[in-house]
Scaffold this motif. Structure first.
Motif, mmCIF file in Angstrom:
data_model
loop_
_atom_site.group_PDB
_atom_site.id
_atom_site.type_symbol
_atom_site.label_atom_id
_atom_site.label_comp_id
_atom_site.label_asym_id
_atom_site.label_seq_id
_atom_site.Cartn_x
_atom_site.Cartn_y
_atom_site.Cartn_z
ATOM 1 N N GLU A 126 14.694 -15.680 -8.566
ATOM 2 C CA GLU A 126 14.015 -16.980 -8.715
ATOM 3 C C GLU A 126 12.551 -16.884 -8.293
ATOM 4 O O GLU A 126 11.697 -17.598 -8.830
ATOM 5 N N ALA A 127 12.277 -15.995 -7.324
ATOM 6 C CA ALA A 127 10.883 -15.829 -6.881
ATOM 7 C C ALA A 127 10.009 -15.300 -8.019
ATOM 8 O O ALA A 127 8.791 -15.515 -8.036
ATOM 9 N N LEU A 128 10.619 -14.634 -8.985
ATOM 10 C CA LEU A 128 9.870 -14.155 -10.152
ATOM 11 C C LEU A 128 9.570 -15.291 -11.128
ATOM 12 O O LEU A 128 8.853 -15.099 -12.112
ATOM 13 N N SER A 129 10.129 -16.475 -10.856
ATOM 14 C CA SER A 129 9.956 -17.670 -11.703
ATOM 15 C C SER A 129 10.146 -17.351 -13.187
ATOM 16 O O SER A 129 9.209 -17.443 -13.989
ATOM 17 N N PRO A 130 11.343 -16.961 -13.572
ATOM 18 C CA PRO A 130 11.549 -16.620 -14.977
ATOM 19 C C PRO A 130 11.294 -17.824 -15.892
ATOM 20 O O PRO A 130 11.629 -18.959 -15.537
ATOM 21 N N THR A 131 10.693 -17.552 -17.013
ATOM 22 C CA THR A 131 10.455 -18.631 -17.972
ATOM 23 C C THR A 131 11.773 -18.939 -18.683
ATOM 24 O O THR A 131 12.720 -18.152 -18.616
ATOM 25 N N VAL A 132 11.780 -20.067 -19.388
ATOM 26 C CA VAL A 132 13.002 -20.423 -20.105
ATOM 27 C C VAL A 132 13.330 -19.351 -21.136
ATOM 28 O O VAL A 132 14.494 -18.979 -21.318
ATOM 29 N N GLU A 133 12.301 -18.835 -21.760
ATOM 30 C CA GLU A 133 12.531 -17.803 -22.780
ATOM 31 C C GLU A 133 13.190 -16.564 -22.141
ATOM 32 O O GLU A 133 14.108 -15.973 -22.703
ATOM 33 N N SER B 141 0.812 -8.005 -11.073
ATOM 34 C CA SER B 141 -0.339 -7.163 -11.385
ATOM 35 C C SER B 141 -0.018 -6.155 -12.495
ATOM 36 O O SER B 141 -0.862 -5.361 -12.876
ATOM 37 N N GLY B 142 1.214 -6.181 -12.974
ATOM 38 C CA GLY B 142 1.610 -5.308 -14.077
ATOM 39 C C GLY B 142 1.910 -3.886 -13.662
ATOM 40 O O GLY B 142 2.085 -3.006 -14.507
ATOM 41 N N GLU B 143 1.992 -3.636 -12.364
ATOM 42 C CA GLU B 143 2.243 -2.271 -11.905
ATOM 43 C C GLU B 143 3.712 -1.871 -12.079
ATOM 44 O O GLU B 143 4.024 -0.694 -12.166
ATOM 45 N N ILE B 144 4.578 -2.864 -12.044
ATOM 46 C CA ILE B 144 5.989 -2.557 -12.342
ATOM 47 C C ILE B 144 6.503 -3.567 -13.363
ATOM 48 O O ILE B 144 5.953 -4.667 -13.491
ATOM 49 N N SER B 145 7.564 -3.178 -14.038
ATOM 50 C CA SER B 145 8.055 -3.985 -15.162
ATOM 51 C C SER B 145 8.757 -5.247 -14.686
ATOM 52 O O SER B 145 9.735 -5.184 -13.930
ATOM 53 N N ARG B 146 8.266 -6.372 -15.150
ATOM 54 C CA ARG B 146 8.865 -7.662 -14.789
ATOM 55 C C ARG B 146 10.273 -7.780 -15.387
ATOM 56 O O ARG B 146 11.209 -8.219 -14.723
ATOM 57 N N GLU C 72 8.195 -10.611 -1.705
ATOM 58 C CA GLU C 72 6.802 -10.981 -1.968
ATOM 59 C C GLU C 72 6.039 -9.805 -2.606
ATOM 60 O O GLU C 72 5.291 -9.958 -3.567
ATOM 61 N N THR C 73 6.288 -8.618 -2.059
ATOM 62 C CA THR C 73 5.561 -7.436 -2.531
ATOM 63 C C THR C 73 5.917 -7.102 -3.982
ATOM 64 O O THR C 73 5.038 -6.821 -4.803
ATOM 65 N N LEU C 74 7.190 -7.156 -4.309
ATOM 66 C CA LEU C 74 7.601 -6.819 -5.677
ATOM 67 C C LEU C 74 7.077 -7.846 -6.672
ATOM 68 O O LEU C 74 6.684 -7.492 -7.788
ATOM 69 N N VAL C 75 7.046 -9.115 -6.245
ATOM 70 C CA VAL C 75 6.497 -10.150 -7.134
ATOM 71 C C VAL C 75 5.022 -9.842 -7.407
ATOM 72 O O VAL C 75 4.551 -9.913 -8.546
ATOM 73 N N GLU C 76 4.313 -9.442 -6.342
ATOM 74 C CA GLU C 76 2.890 -9.141 -6.488
ATOM 75 C C GLU C 76 2.680 -7.941 -7.428
ATOM 76 O O GLU C 76 1.819 -7.969 -8.311
ATOM 77 N N LEU C 77 3.498 -6.902 -7.238
ATOM 78 C CA LEU C 77 3.381 -5.712 -8.102
ATOM 79 C C LEU C 77 3.724 -6.047 -9.555
ATOM 80 O O LEU C 77 3.140 -5.511 -10.486
ATOM 81 N N SER C 78 4.647 -6.966 -9.716
ATOM 82 C CA SER C 78 5.023 -7.390 -11.072
ATOM 83 C C SER C 78 3.891 -8.195 -11.708
ATOM 84 O O SER C 78 3.530 -7.976 -12.866
ATOM 85 N N GLU D 195 0.842 -1.214 0.000
ATOM 86 C CA GLU D 195 0.000 0.000 0.000
ATOM 87 C C GLU D 195 0.868 1.253 0.000
ATOM 88 O O GLU D 195 0.577 2.231 -0.683
ATOM 89 N N SER D 196 1.957 1.201 0.779
ATOM 90 C CA SER D 196 2.875 2.346 0.819
ATOM 91 C C SER D 196 3.414 2.628 -0.566
ATOM 92 O O SER D 196 3.462 3.785 -1.007
ATOM 93 N N LEU D 197 3.826 1.597 -1.260
ATOM 94 C CA LEU D 197 4.413 1.788 -2.586
ATOM 95 C C LEU D 197 3.363 2.291 -3.577
ATOM 96 O O LEU D 197 3.636 3.165 -4.402
#
Lengths: 452, 907
Positions: B245-252, B212-217, B204-210, B162-164
């Motif tokens: 790794e928490a962002l679980s990058p795809t192979v691509e 939801s598309g609020e910040i660039s993955r 956890e928060t940055l993964v969630e923001l990513s 919420e702060s962010l």
């Protein structure tokens, strides 16, 4: 009370590693010292990763404090910068730990670089944490060019492009940096270990800090640490100081270990292709090199002024100065030359390369004029002499004397077997850390009376 | 306005009028009041430390503090303000007023300073920035403060996400700076997320923001890789690899960044290398990695210390060699660098690859293999033979010419030369005051003091002036260094001719001198002070004559005769000490000397030396004589006369040990317990020295027997030098092999075992077994050295050591991996040592294989390698049976089978 010498590190810009995709330009910002000299070195480094890692190690060493006295916990010393010396076919980067207990130097011989320009000289180089971090990007396949320069500039107040850092360098730091050179003179090679043996040794080093001394001994095809005193074992206290070599040992061809006659100091030299990384450890992490006091007799003496002058005038940025050859060249006794060279080293005019066993000329870029004046023991000794505290009792083979100091009378015996004094300093160190102020005072008075 | 006016203004307690008054004064005039303002501020803040203040009074002082703060900011320079430290930090409302009214020019430097002194000032600084009072600070602590203050651990009212979300600037600018800031030991992303709940962590928060598309993955993936390339410390770098790794990058996504991962293989942070290798493994499963680039970058991973890292790198090399046969030889050459790793399984993997893909005539591969051949384990040496040229094998330790053969170590002190001149006595006394480590040196000084009174002349006071001064200084420092303090008291007694122990405070009877043996030592020193006060020369009965504090019987007789002649009778404890130090291995040629002696001490001495003498009345004397006469066994004469007085009182001491286990839901603890029979009495007379070693600790302090002063522990080993079992029993009782707290003095207990004449019996072996498994390098190192020495000089009974270690092995008390490492070190010293280690390991396998500890596999692997090196199968039927009955798999199962196979192959 600690005495500090204020030094202003002044650079036109920060050092930086520029470039990308494996092509880098290492721009080292140097202090401008010699008028007209703007660039000391420009060229390529032939072993980029090795040189970058070694420079990083020097930088880590300079910022390390292996011992923090309790009273200093709240005011950690700001780190000084490494010192670089360029000569015709050698580049040397020197660093000294903040706690004054560990000295490191990277020597790059001419096979390690190809120079477009090289001008002999010594200077400080700006070496901030960001610089250290960026050096870790350099890989074996990278191309690394290096420049060591300082454009001529005049300091204009308010000029944002000039970087100034005022650092209070403790006197013992400056003294240790200079005195460690001559102290390597009586070191000899004790062990030479292969790369594999060296890697194993460093991997087996205890992870945490250790309190008791250990001795490095040979074991089978390698070396190991023994925790009991072993004849010809190399004594080391404060093993954590060796960690700085751990990252370099894999790049090396082998390790050579040297120690002095008393087995108190040790020098560790890693040969890395055409480069060498030398690490010199003091007797204990809380003991600097200046406290060893081995040069005090030479500093106290006034008999070698002319030899000293001759030696000083012979210094011309040589990469190797052999005391024996210099004695022949200057027609002076080996003893006088040795003393004069030690004094030059103590004044920051010479470094010592334990690997080649020779001095090299460089000028430490600090105010060295106070070294003699601020040597506390020598200062106290002179005070005793001025106060008439010394009474020589006998002369001949054995000299004895009484020195009145702070309401007690100390008895001093000076003989070929060694000097003795009744003070706590002598009682504690038994002469291992140089003469006490009382013995020094007796030497001064004895020399004066002989000269008369 | 003058100082008095300002003081009154502060005392008045009206903030508004203070602002109004101060702003009216021109700046130059205000400056003159700065000293007064600072003084007033320092005085007013004192109320903060008063605990029993009434609320109304507190409020009044709070207002005064605010006015004093305002006065300082209105009058002082920034450097003066900085000197007042964190106390001068105003809250936001006050800061706002100060900045608004006085408009200081240094506001940007000031907020920088606020952040420097504490990153927690982020909130105040951010508010000031948002209100337009200052620029946004470049200071790293601004970002660190943001990490901490917005992190979940510190804000209960609003979540991090919420702060962010509440600030575009935070989300678009400040957020990305967290990837450029490392932090420090106290504050970092890694520390914040470790100590806060997972749901509110930055990761956890940055993964969630990513998501939801609020910040660039993409930007997050790249920023985390950028951070990993910045030489951050391992703990702090770990956050960025975990977050990536928490962002679980795809192979691509990974493929797009393949060069970034390759680059990270050269990182100096081992987990970052492993992280990069895992990413590359994931890519390699889908599509081929760029072979040349991989070869260019992988070397640091191949030469890594961590086994899993090397294994991962080798796996990729194998896979690439399989799919790129034209480059397989080159890939095998890179793999050959992995031979430097000490793990046999790693080396085997490398050799498998060399055999499969390497060209035996390839000069580069031969060079690399030879470079690392020294590291190869014995079981693989034969396989290596096709690659190794003997002339090229680099296996050297060149030792300088001054070095001597093993076994030429420093010899222990033999005959002790007493001090004979006053100069030497003063010099040695000064020495032991500074270096109280050597108990023999101290004994020499004590003997000199007692004997050499007659050498004192008129100038004695002048001669001992420095000693007196030093002793006085040391006494002022207090008894923290117990032995130094007591020696200084003795020194003062010596220079004044009076027993200063009487006048000194009682510290030598309290901690750390509360230990039983410290009290004995204290009495020993006080006896010397008594001799000083008597003003007469006196021989010191208990003065050692040779190594380890033994006394020659001849010398003891001479001293006793002198004392008798003088009519002097030393205290019983001194007589007991001299008897216990008796060297009965030295036979008396002329026993007539004994006959000429009279008195109970003489009778006890005769008894100690083996004569049949009726037992006298003084129990301490006869118990000491019995200990010397028949150590560790029953002495019927003394036992009948005095009965059961405890262990080593005319009857031997029998020691036993076991391991006690305590468990909670999560953890299990193991404690080594020791006991002796007969049990020690609750109260032990102070002159029953041998029994005192078994004192039960009633003291709060860790060790009630020898204490924690290294000098005292060392002296304790000189009390009964012919039998150190009770001393080692104490060492084994106090050692904490997990090093849960620093116990530097415990290493001292090992030291007597370095003497070649000290037998290594049951308790010595127990202490050694503990030492070999100790976490602290000093303890482990000295135990290793003792075992090496013991094997060399034949003192070490391998069977008995195996019995002791075997008893501890299945208990869970020992970390077997530490034993394995120590034994491996010992085995490298010589073939003799390697053989002893083989026998030792076999001898340890006496428990039920079902109870084997989980990390036994490493020890069995070591046994296997040593057997292979010796080209001998196992010979001990019990251990063969043990391995045959083992049903466990893993390393234990694997190497058990290999050892048994060796036997079969032999037959």
């Amino acid at each position: 009370m600690a005495v500090n010498v204020e030094h202003l590190f002044r650079y036109e810009q920060h050092s930086a590693l520029k470039g990308q995709d494996g092509k880098y330009q290492l721009q080292l910002a140097s202090e401008q010292k010699a008028k007209g000299v703007s660039a000391y070195f420009e060229g390529d480094l032939k072993y980029p990763m090795e040189t970058a890692r070694c420079l990083r190690a020097i930088s880590i060493l300079v910022g390390s404090r292996y011992y923090v006295p309790p009273a200093m916990l709240e005011r950690i010393l700001r780190e000084a910068d490494p010192v670089v010396t360029a000569s015709r076919s050698m580049l040397r980067f020197e660093g000294f730990s903040a706690c004054c207990s560990t000295y490191g130097r990277l020597d790059i011989t001419e096979d390690g670089f190809s120079a477009d320009k090289i001008v002999p000289g010594t200077t400080n180089i700006d070496f901030q944490a960001e610089m250290r971090a960026s050096l870790s990007k350099v890989r074996a396949s990278s191309k690394l060019a290096m420049s060591l320069r300082s454009e001529e500039f005049e300091l204009i107040h308010g000029n944002d492009s000039v970087i100034e850092r005022k650092v209070k360098l403790p006197l013992r730091w400056i003294k240790g940096f200079s005195e460690v050179q001559a102290q390597q003179l009586d070191m000899s090679l004790m062990m030479a270990v292969s790369r594999v043996g060296a890697i194993r040794f460093f991997r087996d080093l205890p992870r945490g800090k250790t309190r008791h001394p250990a001795w490095v001994v040979s074991a089978g095809q390698g070396i190991r640490l023994s925790h009991r005193e072993v004849k010809n074992g190399i004594k080391v206290k404060g093993l954590e100081r060796l960690r700085v070599l751990e990252d370099l040992v894999q790049l090396s061809d082998g390790l050579s270990i040297y120690t002095d006659k008393n087995n108190t100091l040790s020098a560790w030299v890693l040969s890395i292709g055409p480069q060498r990384f030398t690490l010199v450890l003091s007797a204990e992490p809380w003991r600097g090199f200046s406290g060893e006091g081995k040069l005090l007799n030479a500093l106290a003496s006034t008999n070698n002024t002319s030899t000293l002058a001759k030696v000083k005038s012979s210094l011309k940025w040589q990469e190797a100065i052999s005391p024996d050859e210099l004695a022949l060249q200057l027609q002076e006794s080996q003893q006088d030359i040795a003393t004069a060279l030690s004094l030059c080293a103590a004044n920051g005019l010479l470094g010592f390369d334990v690997y080649t066993g020779k001095y090299f000329h460089r000028v430490l870029p600090f105010d060295m004029s106070c070294v003699e004046g601020l040597s506390p023991r020598l200062k106290s000794a002179r005070k005793l002499v001025e106060g008439g505290a010394v009474t020589l009792k006998t002369t001949g083979d054995e000299l004895s004397a009484e020195v009145s100091s702070e309401d007690v009378v100390h008895r001093i015996r000076i003989s070929s077997e060694g000097d003795q004094c009744t003070c706590p300093w002598y009682a504690k160190h038994q002469g291992d850390r140089g003469p006490c102020k009382h013995v020094l005072a007796v030497y001064i008075v004895a020399e004066e009376s002989m000269n008369e | 306005m003058n100082d008095m006016d300002l003081t009154n203004l502060i005392k008045k307690g009206d903030l508004e009028s203070a602002f109004a008054t101060l702003i009216k004064i021109p700046y130059e005039e205000r400056r003159k009041l700065s000293k007064c303002a600072i003084k007033q501020f320092k005085e007013t803040v004192e109320y903060r430390y008063a605990f029993d203040m009434e609320e109304s009074e507190k409020k009044r002082l709070q207002i005064q503090e605010q006015i004093a703060t305002v006065s300082v900011y209105a009058t002082a320079t920034l450097s003066e303000i900085k000197k007042l430290g964190w106390k001068i930090r105003p809250d936001y409302e006050l800061a706002e007023q100060i900045l608004q009214i006085f408009k200081p020019a240094w506001v940007n430097d000031w907020v920088d300073w606020l952040l420097d002194i504490n990153p927690y000032n982020f909130e105040l600084v951010r508010k000031l920035y948002l209100s337009g009072f200052c620029n946004k600070p470049e200071n790293e602590n601004y970002i660190l403060g943001m990490i901490l203050r917005l992190g979940q651990g510190h804000r209960q009212d609003i979540s991090l996400i919420e702060s962010l979300r509440s600030s575009k600037e935070l989300l678009e600018e400040d957020l990305w700076r967290i990837f450029c800031v490392e932090g420090n030991g106290e504050y970092s992303l890694a520390a914040n997320d470790k100590y806060t709940s997972t749901s509110g962590s930055w990761s956890e928060t940055l993964v969630e923001l990513s998501n939801s598309g609020e910040i660039s993955r993409d930007r997050l993936l790249d920023a985390s890789l950028d951070a990993l390339d910045q030489d951050f410390a391992q703990f702090r770098a770990g956050w960025f690899s975990r977050f990536h790794e928490a962002l679980s990058p795809t192979v691509e996504e990974r493929v797009e960044r393949v060069h970034r991962y390759l680059h990270l293989l050269g990182s100096q942070i081992p987990p970052t290398v492993t992280f990069a290798l895992k990413a590359l493994t994931a890519i390699n499963k889908k599509e081929d990695l760029p072979v040349s680039s991989f070869m260019e970058h992988v070397l640091p991973a191949i030469e890594a210390r961590t086994k899993s890292t090397v294994t991962l790198a080798l796996k990729i090399l194998e896979s690439l060699a399989k799919s790129n046969p034209e480059q397989a030889n080159e890939l095998a050459g890179i793999a050959a660098y992995g031979l430097i790793h000490e793990g046999a399984d790693v080396q085997k993997r490398v050799l498998d690859m060399l055999d499969k893909y390497g060209i035996p005539s390839d000069e580069e591969i031969i060079r690399i293999v030879n470079l690392n051949a020294q590291a190869i384990v014995p079981s693989l040496k034969k396989r290596l033979s096709s690659w190794v040229c003997d002339t090229q094998v680099e296996s050297r330790v060149e030792v300088s010419e001054v070095s001597e053969e093993p076994g030429s170590d420093l010899q222990p002190l033999n005959f002790i030369v007493p001090i004979n001149t006053l100069d030497e006595l003063i010099e040695r006394f000064s020495y032991v005051l500074e270096n109280p480590d050597d108990p023999i040196e101290i004994e020499k000084v004590l003997d000199g003091i007692a004997r050499l009174k007659h050498l004192q002349t008129d100038n004695f006071a002048k001669l001992v002036g420095p000693l007196k001064k030093r002793a006085t200084t040391l006494l002022k420092r207090g008894p923290e260094k117990w032995l130094t303090y007591n020696l200084a008291t003795l020194a003062l007694s010596y220079v004044t001719g009076k027993n200063q122990f009487v006048e000194a405070d009682n510290y030598h009877y309290s901690h750390p001198g509360s230990a039983a043996i410290a009290k004995v030592y204290s009495n020993h020193l006080m006896y010397i002070a008594d001799i000083i006060e008597s003003g007469k020369d006196s021989p010191l009965l208990s003065m050692p004559t040779h190594g380890r504090a033994f006394i020659s019987p001849y010398e003891l007789i001479v001293r006793y005769k002198q004392l008798q002649k003088m009519g002097a009778e030393p205290p019983i404890s001194e007589q007991v000490l001299s008897l216990l130090r008796l060297d009965i291995t030295e036979e008396l040629d002329n026993k007539a000397q004994l006959v000429s002696l009279s008195g109970e001490f003489a009778e006890a001495l005769r008894f100690a030396l083996g004569e049949d003498v009726p037992v006298g009345n003084t129990s301490a004397l006869w118990m000491a004589a019995a200990c010397v006469r028949c150590p560790n066994t029953l002495c019927p004469e003394v036992f009948e006369r005095f009965g059961d007085q405890g262990p080593n009182s005319g009857q031997g001491a029998k020691y036993s040990f076991w391991v006690e286990e305590k468990s909670s839901k999560e953890y299990t603890w193991h404690y080594l317990k020791l006991d002796c029979t007969p049990a020690a009495p609750a109260s032990i007379p102070s002159d029953h020295l041998t029994v005192l070693f078994h004192t039960k600790g009633e003291s709060y302090f860790y060790n009630a027997v020898c204490g924690e002063d290294e000098g005292v522990v060392r002296w304790a080993s000189t009390i009964w030098p012919s039998n150190l079992e009770s001393y080692f029993y104490n060492g084994a009782s106090v050692i904490d092999i997990t090093w849960s707290e620093a116990q530097w003095h415990v290493r001292t207990y090992f030291e007597p075992m370095l003497e070649p004449d000290v037998p290594l019996n049951e308790m010595a072996l127990l202490l050694l077994s503990n030492g070999l498994g100790a976490k602290e390098p000093g303890q482990k190192g000295i135990a290793t050295d003792i075992v090496i020495m013991g094997i060399d000089d034949g003192r070490l009974d391998i069977g008995k050591l195996a019995e002791c270690m075997g008893a501890l092995l299945p208990t869970g008390y020992i970390t077997v991996a530490r034993w394995t490492k120590a034994l491996q070190d010992i085995s490298t010293v010589s073939n003799k040592h390697a053989k002893a280690v083989r026998t030792l390991i076999q001898g340890m396998l006496r428990h039920d294989p079902a109870d084997s500890p989980r990390d036994l596999g490493g020890l069995i692997e070591l046994l296997y390698e040593l057997q292979v090196a010796a080209e001998e199968p196992l010979s001990d039927p019990v251990s063969i049976n043990y391995l045959a009955r083992n049903k466990k798999g893993g390393k234990l199962g694997k190497f058990s089978k290999r050892l048994l196979d060796m036997l079969e192959n032999e037959s």
